[in-house]
Design a protein around this motif. Structure first.
Motif, short mmCIF file in Angstrom:
data_model
loop_
_atom_site.label_atom_id
_atom_site.label_comp_id
_atom_site.label_asym_id
_atom_site.label_seq_id
_atom_site.Cartn_x
_atom_site.Cartn_y
_atom_site.Cartn_z
N THR A 1 0.83 -1.20 0.00
CA THR A 1 0.00 0.00 0.00
C THR A 1 0.87 1.26 0.00
N ARG B 1 3.33 4.61 -8.86
CA ARG B 1 2.07 4.20 -8.21
C ARG B 1 2.34 3.12 -7.16
N PRO B 2 1.42 2.96 -6.21
CA PRO B 2 1.65 1.95 -5.16
C PRO B 2 1.79 0.56 -5.77
N GLY C 1 0.71 -2.08 -4.71
CA GLY C 1 -0.54 -2.81 -4.58
C GLY C 1 -1.53 -2.57 -5.71
N THR C 2 -1.21 -1.66 -6.62
CA THR C 2 -2.10 -1.44 -7.77
C THR C 2 -1.73 -2.36 -8.94
N ARG D 1 -7.96 -4.29 1.19
CA ARG D 1 -7.91 -2.83 1.11
C ARG D 1 -6.66 -2.34 0.39
N LEU D 2 -6.19 -3.09 -0.57
CA LEU D 2 -5.09 -2.60 -1.40
C LEU D 2 -5.61 -1.49 -2.30
N PRO D 3 -4.75 -0.55 -2.68
CA PRO D 3 -5.23 0.52 -3.57
C PRO D 3 -5.69 -0.06 -4.91
N ARG D 4 -6.70 0.56 -5.50
CA ARG D 4 -7.25 0.05 -6.76
C ARG D 4 -6.25 0.23 -7.89
N GLU D 5 -6.35 -0.64 -8.88
CA GLU D 5 -5.49 -0.48 -10.05
C GLU D 5 -6.07 0.64 -10.92
N PRO D 6 -5.19 1.37 -11.62
CA PRO D 6 -5.70 2.46 -12.47
C PRO D 6 -6.48 1.92 -13.66
#
Lengths: 300, 378
Positions: free
Chosen positions: A192, A199-200, A202-203, B372-377
């Motif tokens: 995260t 970008r993180p 986790g994305t 709750r990982l950040p969403r992918e773009p």
């Protein structure tokens, strides 16, 4: 079947949570493998948490919940054997406990008041004197020790030995469950926060999917550990330990891979959980040992 | 928290097992080629009628619709026993699990009166017209159009991989009435409507399971619209959450694994390698079982199920694959003219990760909503 916590179970979980909060962080100056929770042990002893399983409203299921919660801490304390195996023994055997399996070094052996000695099919109990045990340096992230000499042992009758093996498996599964949850949470934090390519981490789907698979495995370990603690069935216990060791084997490298070089440092706490997991992979005969038990107990 | 079954739950399971023992024919296993097969569909019509008579087809439905308001555990115990018996309800399990309940929630009185009673009597088979050649996991990009033309909609387009379409009486159709995700609507369409053409797609998962369905100027009355125009996304999100743990695939996987182990034990072939792999597969089956039970428990207590349902789905994928791997490695003779049920299970192990939302979609949901990982773009 009802997965809601009873009022007593809920109170217990809250109380353990509260106690655990004091020990939630690795001391920043600690750079090693075995972070022993001496203070944690004392607090648990003073508040009589090691006797949870004997309280009728709580029982072994609550003890297993406490074990998995406490295993999520960076500090290692001997909780699983004391909370889940000790109550099954006839006679009064003092804690801390440790297991010595076929003469190998074991977790907490140098601190143990009672040692469960396993030699192939035999299970015995021993109360070592100070000179009978010694600590050993280890990569296992637990305080490890060995029996120096052949101490006097009380061999358990077959029925009691079988029962002890069953609860050792429940204890193993509950502890691995907690370790996996902590290791997964720690890696999720990293994914995260850490940014690469703007970008993180986790994305990135390559990591998201592997992380999700690790989480599903960890959750499955938890369900089987709790089921075994509640049912007290030997087959359930064997299956819980088998699934815990199987899943842990799959997860440990993946989590370090996702942490990259940060996971190689002793500064980051991930190794405290993953290297404890590794210590548990060989216990009670490892996956092969659990599989033999599952083969005998779960397939009629 | 406790894991033991209540006496009523045990009694209900026993009732279902007795019903199955009394009503499945001796050659049932040779008929059971999968829920979409012709043999199973034909059998399901008479079997489901008997289930309905015994009060075992839709016990969890409201009394008004032929049920007895039984709880979610009852519905799931029933589903477990049916699926591990080879699913003698054929494709009708979809009616019971989610099509009926969805119509009860969103259907007009006319739609409910027309479609729900035949489901409760076990007389009808539905298919779901969701996927298209260019819209699989990305369902929102579907192109089949439903254009308003006076008092009717005119439907044109193509659906694909449609389960049970060859045998189905009615289609739960998604079609576009305007642009975007909120431009998708649901229509309830009899499959004998002029302009619908169904082609069977021969597949590795057995007979009668997947199809192409062509919609050529199909005239659908406005009364066939379920809910409002553009409400499909909301409705299918709820419907699919029922379906996500609707099929207890782990139960049949565990049963087939036990059967394989018995075969190996009898022939003295349950050696070290098989024992290890059996233990591994059994662990995955039981993990999937308790993940699924946790979702049923949430339903039981009125808790809106969340991403845990996706975790249950993925755990089930692991279980099915582990058992299929065990079969092919240790009991390969079952797949060459051997056991029909093992063959059917082996064929369908591949479905768990694809049907009702691909496993990768589930993993994304777990990553975002559970971890709750950040969403992918995008």
């Amino acid at each position: 079947m009802d997965f809601r916590l009873t009022a007593d179970q809920g109170d217990l979980v809250q109380a353990v949570d509260k106690l655990a909060e004091q020990f939630a962080n690795k001391p920043t100056e600690f750079r090693g493998f075995a972070l022993y929770g001496e203070e944690l042990d004392k607090e648990l002893e003073n508040a009589q948490y090691f006797d949870i399983a004997q309280v009728p409203e709580l029982g072994p299921l609550c003890a297993a919940m406490a074990v998995e919660r406490l295993a999520q801490l960076p500090y290692a304390a001997e909780t699983a054997l004391s909370m889940l195996v000790r109550p099954q023994l006839s006679g009064d055997w003092p804690r801390p406990f440790a297991v010595v399996e076929n003469g190998r070094p074991g977790r907490f052996v140098s601190k143990a008041a009672t040692i469960i000695v396993i030699d192939d099919d035999d299970v015995a109990l021993a109360r070592p004197a100070a000179g009978d045990v010694e600590p050993v340096e280890s990569l296992m992230a637990y305080p490890m020790g060995r029996l120096k000499s052949s101490v006097q042992r009380t061999k358990l009758p077959p029925e009691e030995a079988t029962n002890v093996r069953k609860w050792l498996r429940v204890a193993l599964a509950a502890e691995i469950s907690g370790l996996l949850q902590a290791a997964v949470a720690s890696t999720v934090d990293h994914l995260t926060q850490r940014k690469q390519f703007g970008r993180p981490l986790g994305t990135f789907q390559a990591l998201r999917h592997r992380m999700a698979e690790c989480a599903v495995l960890a959750g499955g370990v938890r369900w089987l550990a709790l089921k075994a603690a509640d049912s007290a069935d030997a087959g359930d216990a064997a299956l819980a330990a088998s699934h815990a060791q199987e899943s842990a084997t799959r997860i440990a490298y993946d989590l370090h891979q996702m942490l990259g070089a940060m996971g190689m440092t002793l500064e980051h706490p991930l190794h405290l959980w993953t290297y404890r997991i590794k210590a548990l992979l060989s216990e009670l005969g490892g996956r092969g040992g659990q599989a033999r038990a599952v083969g005998e107990l779960c397939f009629g | 928290m406790h894991f033991a079954w209540d006496p009523e739950q045990q009694a209900f399971r026993s009732t279902v097992q007795k019903f199955l023992a009394a009503n499945l024919p001796p050659d049932w296993e040779s008929l059971a080629h999968g829920p979409g097969s012709e043999s199973q569909t034909v059998f399901s019509k008479s079997f489901c009628a008997k289930l309905a008579e015994a009060g075992l087809l839709v016990p969890h439905w409201p009394k008004r619709w032929g049920g007895r308001d039984a709880d979610p555990w009852t519905a799931f115990i029933l589903a477990e026993e049916m699926w591990q018996a080879g699913e003698p309800r054929g494709g009708q399990y979809m009616n019971v699990n989610w099509i009926g309940p969805t119509l009860m929630r969103y259907g007009t009185e006319e739609q409910q009166a027309r479609y729900i009673p035949p489901m409760a009597r076990g007389e009808t088979l539905w298919c779901q017209g969701f996927s298209e050649p260019e819209a699989g996991s990305d369902l929102a990009s579907l192109r089949t159009r439903a254009e308003k033309d006076g008092s009717i909609y005119r439907v044109n387009g193509q659906k694909i991989w449609t389960s049970y379409a060859g045998q189905a009486d009615t289609c739960f159709l998604l079609a576009r009435t305007s642009v975007g995700k909120n431009g998708i609507s649901i229509f309830l369409v009899p499959m004998d409507t002029t302009g619908i053409i169904v082609r069977d797609i021969p597949s590795i998962i057995g007979e009668g399971d997947i199809h192409e369905v062509f919609w050529d100027n199909v005239e659908v009355p406005s009364s066939a619209l379920l809910g409002a125009e553009g409400q499909a996304w909301e409705i299918i999100r709820i419907a699919l959450s029922l379906e996500r743990v609707g099929i207890p695939r782990f139960a049949l996987a565990a049963k087939m694994l036990s059967r394989c182990v018995s075969m190996l034990k009898k022939s003295g072939r349950f050696g070290h390698g098989a024992v290890e792999q059996a233990a591994r597969a059994r662990g995955f089956c039981e993990a999937a079982r308790f993940y699924s039970y946790s979702i049923v428990d949430q339903r039981q207590h009125g808790i809106q199920t969340g991403p845990e349902a996706s975790a249950a789905r993925f755990a089930t994928v692991m279980a099915e694959r582990a058992v299929a791997d065990f079969i092919v490695e240790h009991v390969p003779e079952a797949l060459s003219g051997g056991e029909p049920m093992l063959m059917a299970h082996y064929q369908r192990a591949i479905v768990a990760g694809i049907a009702s939302g691909a496993a990768e979609i589930q993993l994304n949901l777990i990553a975002t909503e559970l971890l709750r990982l950040p969403r992918e773009p995008r």
